[in-house]
Every structure is written in C-alpha cells, then in structure tokens.
Design a protein around this motif. Sequence first.
Motif, PDB file in Angstrom:
ATOM      1  N   ASP A 301       0.805  -1.219   0.000  1.00 13.78           N
ATOM      2  CA  ASP A 301       0.000   0.000   0.000  1.00 13.78           C
ATOM      3  C   ASP A 301       0.841   1.273   0.000  1.00 13.78           C
ATOM      4  O   ASP A 301       0.308   2.386   0.033  1.00 13.78           O
ATOM      5  N   VAL A 302       2.156   1.138  -0.057  1.00 10.49           N
ATOM      6  CA  VAL A 302       3.042   2.309  -0.028  1.00 10.49           C
ATOM      7  C   VAL A 302       2.976   3.059  -1.361  1.00 10.49           C
ATOM      8  O   VAL A 302       3.018   2.457  -2.437  1.00 10.49           O
ATOM      9  N   ARG A 303       2.903   4.368  -1.259  1.00 11.74           N
ATOM     10  CA  ARG A 303       2.851   5.213  -2.449  1.00 11.74           C
ATOM     11  C   ARG A 303       4.273   5.528  -2.896  1.00 11.74           C
ATOM     12  O   ARG A 303       5.096   6.014  -2.110  1.00 11.74           O
ATOM     13  N   LEU A 304       4.579   5.246  -4.145  1.00 12.66           N
ATOM     14  CA  LEU A 304       5.912   5.495  -4.694  1.00 12.66           C
ATOM     15  C   LEU A 304       5.922   6.852  -5.388  1.00 12.66           C
ATOM     16  O   LEU A 304       5.336   7.030  -6.455  1.00 12.66           O
ATOM     17  N   GLU A 305       6.587   7.802  -4.768  1.00  8.36           N
ATOM     18  CA  GLU A 305       6.726   9.137  -5.349  1.00  8.36           C
ATOM     19  C   GLU A 305       8.123   9.644  -5.031  1.00  8.36           C
ATOM     20  O   GLU A 305       8.735   9.228  -4.050  1.00  8.36           O
ATOM     21  N   PRO A 306       8.669  10.527  -5.859  1.00  6.18           N
ATOM     22  CA  PRO A 306      10.078  10.908  -5.714  1.00  6.18           C
ATOM     23  C   PRO A 306      10.405  11.486  -4.343  1.00  6.18           C
ATOM     24  O   PRO A 306       9.658  12.303  -3.796  1.00  6.18           O
ATOM     25  N   ILE A 307      11.531  11.036  -3.787  1.00  7.11           N
ATOM     26  CA  ILE A 307      12.066  11.614  -2.557  1.00  7.11           C
ATOM     27  C   ILE A 307      12.506  13.049  -2.876  1.00  7.11           C
ATOM     28  O   ILE A 307      13.194  13.293  -3.879  1.00  7.11           O
ATOM     29  N   PRO A 308      12.111  14.043  -2.050  1.00  5.06           N
ATOM     30  CA  PRO A 308      12.398  15.446  -2.382  1.00  5.06           C
ATOM     31  C   PRO A 308      13.857  15.747  -2.706  1.00  5.06           C
ATOM     32  O   PRO A 308      14.149  16.561  -3.589  1.00  5.06           O
ATOM     33  N   SER A 309      14.788  15.082  -2.025  1.00  4.67           N
ATOM     34  CA  SER A 309      16.205  15.364  -2.269  1.00  4.67           C
ATOM     35  C   SER A 309      16.683  14.876  -3.638  1.00  4.67           C
ATOM     36  O   SER A 309      17.804  15.180  -4.049  1.00  4.67           O
ATOM     37  N   CYS A 310      15.827  14.114  -4.346  1.00  2.00           N
ATOM     38  CA  CYS A 310      16.194  13.610  -5.667  1.00  2.00           C
ATOM     39  C   CYS A 310      15.510  14.387  -6.792  1.00  2.00           C
ATOM     40  O   CYS A 310      15.549  13.980  -7.958  1.00  2.00           O
ATOM     41  N   VAL A 311      14.899  15.504  -6.439  1.00  2.00           N
ATOM     42  CA  VAL A 311      14.180  16.323  -7.417  1.00  2.00           C
ATOM     43  C   VAL A 311      14.717  17.747  -7.349  1.00  2.00           C
ATOM     44  O   VAL A 311      15.045  18.259  -6.277  1.00  2.00           O
ATOM     45  N   SER A 312      14.843  18.392  -8.499  1.00  2.00           N
ATOM     46  CA  SER A 312      15.247  19.793  -8.565  1.00  2.00           C
ATOM     47  C   SER A 312      14.617  20.413  -9.807  1.00  2.00           C
ATOM     48  O   SER A 312      13.949  19.731 -10.591  1.00  2.00           O
ATOM     49  N   GLU A 313      14.833  21.698  -9.990  1.00  2.00           N
ATOM     50  CA  GLU A 313      14.320  22.351 -11.202  1.00  2.00           C
ATOM     51  C   GLU A 313      14.911  21.708 -12.444  1.00  2.00           C
ATOM     52  O   GLU A 313      14.233  21.533 -13.454  1.00  2.00           O
ATOM     53  N   GLU A 314      16.190  21.346 -12.371  1.00  2.00           N
ATOM     54  CA  GLU A 314      16.853  20.713 -13.509  1.00  2.00           C
ATOM     55  C   GLU A 314      16.499  19.230 -13.628  1.00  2.00           C
ATOM     56  O   GLU A 314      16.694  18.623 -14.683  1.00  2.00           O
ATOM     57  N   ARG A 315      15.993  18.647 -12.535  1.00  2.00           N
ATOM     58  CA  ARG A 315      15.665  17.232 -12.533  1.00  2.00           C
ATOM     59  C   ARG A 315      14.229  17.057 -11.998  1.00  2.00           C
ATOM     60  O   ARG A 315      14.011  16.609 -10.860  1.00  2.00           O
ATOM     61  N   PRO A 316      13.239  17.407 -12.802  1.00  2.00           N
ATOM     62  CA  PRO A 316      11.847  17.269 -12.359  1.00  2.00           C
ATOM     63  C   PRO A 316      11.476  15.795 -12.217  1.00  2.00           C
ATOM     64  O   PRO A 316      12.187  14.909 -12.705  1.00  2.00           O
ATOM     65  N   PRO A 317      10.357  15.498 -11.562  1.00  2.00           N
ATOM     66  CA  PRO A 317       9.948  14.094 -11.396  1.00  2.00           C
ATOM     67  C   PRO A 317       9.810  13.377 -12.728  1.00  2.00           C
ATOM     68  O   PRO A 317       9.230  13.900 -13.680  1.00  2.00           O
ATOM     69  N   HIS A 318      10.355  12.156 -12.800  1.00  2.00           N
ATOM     70  CA  HIS A 318      10.313  11.358 -14.025  1.00  2.00           C
ATOM     71  C   HIS A 318       9.071  10.476 -14.111  1.00  2.00           C
ATOM     72  O   HIS A 318       8.754   9.967 -15.178  1.00  2.00           O
ATOM     73  N   TYR A 319       8.387  10.244 -12.972  1.00  2.00           N
ATOM     74  CA  TYR A 319       7.298   9.271 -12.928  1.00  2.00           C
ATOM     75  C   TYR A 319       6.105   9.819 -12.177  1.00  2.00           C
ATOM     76  O   TYR A 319       6.248  10.636 -11.259  1.00  2.00           O
ATOM     77  N   GLU A 320       4.944   9.318 -12.542  1.00  2.00           N
ATOM     78  CA  GLU A 320       3.746   9.589 -11.763  1.00  2.00           C
ATOM     79  C   GLU A 320       3.736   8.688 -10.531  1.00  2.00           C
ATOM     80  O   GLU A 320       4.258   7.572 -10.554  1.00  2.00           O
ATOM     81  N   ALA A 321       3.120   9.178  -9.461  1.00  2.00           N
ATOM     82  CA  ALA A 321       3.027   8.379  -8.240  1.00  2.00           C
ATOM     83  C   ALA A 321       2.089   7.193  -8.457  1.00  2.00           C
ATOM     84  O   ALA A 321       1.109   7.281  -9.198  1.00  2.00           O
ATOM     85  N   VAL A 322       2.420   6.055  -7.825  1.00  2.00           N
ATOM     86  CA  VAL A 322       1.617   4.844  -7.944  1.00  2.00           C
ATOM     87  C   VAL A 322       1.843   4.022  -6.678  1.00  2.00           C
ATOM     88  O   VAL A 322       2.895   4.136  -6.042  1.00  2.00           O
ATOM     89  N   THR A 323       0.874   3.219  -6.275  1.00  3.00           N
ATOM     90  CA  THR A 323       1.111   2.356  -5.122  1.00  3.00           C
ATOM     91  C   THR A 323       1.960   1.165  -5.548  1.00  3.00           C
ATOM     92  O   THR A 323       1.910   0.722  -6.705  1.00  3.00           O
ATOM     93  N   ALA A 324       2.728   0.639  -4.602  1.00  3.58           N
ATOM     94  CA  ALA A 324       3.607  -0.488  -4.907  1.00  3.58           C
ATOM     95  C   ALA A 324       2.815  -1.700  -5.383  1.00  3.58           C
ATOM     96  O   ALA A 324       3.234  -2.411  -6.305  1.00  3.58           O
ATOM     97  N   GLY A 325       1.665  -1.964  -4.779  1.00  2.74           N
ATOM     98  CA  GLY A 325       0.874  -3.127  -5.161  1.00  2.74           C
ATOM     99  C   GLY A 325       0.381  -3.070  -6.586  1.00  2.74           C
ATOM    100  O   GLY A 325       0.439  -4.054  -7.326  1.00  2.74           O
ATOM    101  N   ASP A 326      -0.117  -1.903  -6.996  1.00  2.00           N
ATOM    102  CA  ASP A 326      -0.580  -1.752  -8.382  1.00  2.00           C
ATOM    103  C   ASP A 326       0.576  -1.933  -9.358  1.00  2.00           C
ATOM    104  O   ASP A 326       0.415  -2.496 -10.439  1.00  2.00           O
ATOM    105  N   TYR A 327       1.748  -1.460  -8.942  1.00  2.00           N
ATOM    106  CA  TYR A 327       2.892  -1.564  -9.844  1.00  2.00           C
ATOM    107  C   TYR A 327       3.364  -3.007  -9.995  1.00  2.00           C
ATOM    108  O   TYR A 327       3.724  -3.453 -11.086  1.00  2.00           O
ATOM    109  N   VAL A 328       3.360  -3.753  -8.887  1.00  2.00           N
ATOM    110  CA  VAL A 328       3.740  -5.166  -8.954  1.00  2.00           C
ATOM    111  C   VAL A 328       2.832  -5.914  -9.933  1.00  2.00           C
ATOM    112  O   VAL A 328       3.295  -6.693 -10.772  1.00  2.00           O
ATOM    113  N   LYS A 329       1.539  -5.689  -9.823  1.00  3.37           N
ATOM    114  CA  LYS A 329       0.594  -6.380 -10.704  1.00  3.37           C
ATOM    115  C   LYS A 329       0.884  -6.058 -12.167  1.00  3.37           C
ATOM    116  O   LYS A 329       0.910  -6.951 -13.030  1.00  3.37           O
TER     117      LYS A 329
END
Length: 338
Positions: A301-329
């Motif tokens: 049930d954990v939501r996978l979204e970028p850790i803030p320290s891995c995001v910047s103006e030059e490095r915007p989020p690469h992925y949409e947030a998704v729960t781990a379970g949905d992604y496994v399936k």
Amino acid sequence: MSLVEAAKRANTSFSEIPIINLKSVADPDPKVQQALARQIRDACVDVGFFYVSEHGIPEETIASALTSMETFFALPHETKMELDNTKTPNFKGYNAVLASNNDPTGAGDMHEGFEFGWEALHDAPGALDPRRAEDGSMAGANVWPDVPGFREALLEYYHAAVGLGKHLFPLFARALDLAPDFFDDKTRNSAALMRVLHYPPQTGPVDERVIGIGAHTDFEVCLGHCFTILWQQPGIQALQVRNARGDWIDAPPIPRTLVINLGDQFARWTNDVFKSTVHRAANRSGAERYSMPLFFGTDYDVRLEPIPSCVSEERPPHYEAVTAGDYVKMRLQAAYGH
C-alpha cells in the motif's frame, strides 16, 4: 554533495561490480553505518549493482536450498506443470522453459522457475498468513510440490534473505540522506517474492534471441521492487551488466557473496538517481545452472513518489506516483502475459 549533483557526476562507464563487506552491518556506531552507506551510495549511483560479502546467510542453508531445487526441477515436466503459475491468480508456482520473456525482442527465456512469497516456516504448508491479506495481486497462499523438504529448505533460505534485506534498508536510507528509520513504516510487511531458477545448458548454434534471461532492467519487465538479493551457482558465468558505453560487464559468481541489484521501486523513489541497470543471463557453460533471486520491496500500500532530495528544477519528477501493489501487478502481467 547533494544526490542530484551526485547523479550528474556519476561514473556509469564501470568495468567491474564493486564488493561491499557487510561484517559491520549491525554495528550501532553511526560512523560505521555512514561509511557503509557511502559505499552503497556510490555503487547505486554509478552501477546499480554490487556484491555483498560476510552477509550472514549460512552456507549450509544455501546448500540445502540448492539440493531441493535440483530435486524439484528433475521432476517430469507433467508433474511440474500441475503447479503452473497460469493456474493461480497470484502468479505463484511453476513457469516452464520459454514461458516468460524478459526481452520483448527475444523469443523467450531459456529457464524454468518456481515462485513463492511470504510464509511462516512453521505454519501448515500453503497457509494464508493474515498479514498478507493486503498484498493485492499477490494475495493468496503459496503452492508447493510434493517433494520432501523442498518447502522447508527454500523457506529457510527465504527468511534468511529477508533478514538481510531488513539490514540493508537503513543503509539505503542513509545513502539517500534520510533518517535510518525512513523505510521502517513502509516495510512492516514487505513484499518479498522469491524465485528459484534452473537454466538448462544451451549448446549448438547460438540464437541470440533465446538466452537464460533476456536483456532487461528490473524497471522494465521484472517485479516491482526495491532491490534483488541474488545467489548464483559458483563456477558458472552467466550474469552480465551493461554499462553506459554499451559494454556487457561480467558479474561472475564470487564465493561466499551475493549480488544486490536495484529495481524499479528505488528508480522511481529516487527519480533515477539510483540506477536500475540493464542486465541479462546466458548459460553457455554446457552445464546445468541454478540461481535464487529474492525481490525485496515495500508494503503493497506504499505510495511510490520521488524523494524530495532527488528532485530539482533541472531534474523534475520522471514518474507519476503509484502504489507499490498496483505496480507489482502491472509488471507481473508484463512478464508472464496474464
């Protein structure tokens, strides 16, 4: 140096896989833990793979699991197909040679496997643990063959590897400049799926479309997970990792070590600061080969979204947030086609 800056300076044209000694993994000294975390950070940013030595899993446990694997895979094909994973809604059970295809350009993976998830060693075989009721597409009991000692030997290794994984999470947290307990509330009932794999020898003319496991990252078509803990049979070279130059770098089995490679959950969480690197396995040895990967993830049930320290103006989020379970399936459906 920030994580984003470390990603910019990454040396991804590696020529070997680093080895990290875990002898002091349980040492409470923060300085010792931070030194280990620095090694892990460098390996994750540059390579996405590393070996671990002095990992704490007894050799007898590994040997017992290997013997049981050999016994199971020597059974008649018809017997193994009684546990074919297309008969279960949770993807657990047996998959035949060429039943999976990790490289969409390939003609199938030249291995057979058996997959299972969490189960307490002393429960009745196939018992449904209530803690696994929220496992989404993977919810449901394991299936086991009628092979004496098979379940017990594999679960003993499984729980030892899960224990190792739980030691690694605080180090990954430190490597990401997070509190050591960052993953604690996200891994209370961690998704830990294990496969045992048998690679028949490939002899005669080489068809590059058919190898043990086709080239892939664990982001593309493997299980949604944070990292893999891999035991590979000594003396048989098969695993290769591709660097940024496109060179295939051998990752040979090194006695008394395991291989750790990062998967898609860490790639998503770290916005690709930690690498999920293309790899493959080809058994050209002329001998039987066996391996045991355990895919270690978060609670479903954990939501996978970028850790803030891995995001910047030059490095915007690469992925949409998704729960781990949905992604496994989604990833399992891609791997097995059902």
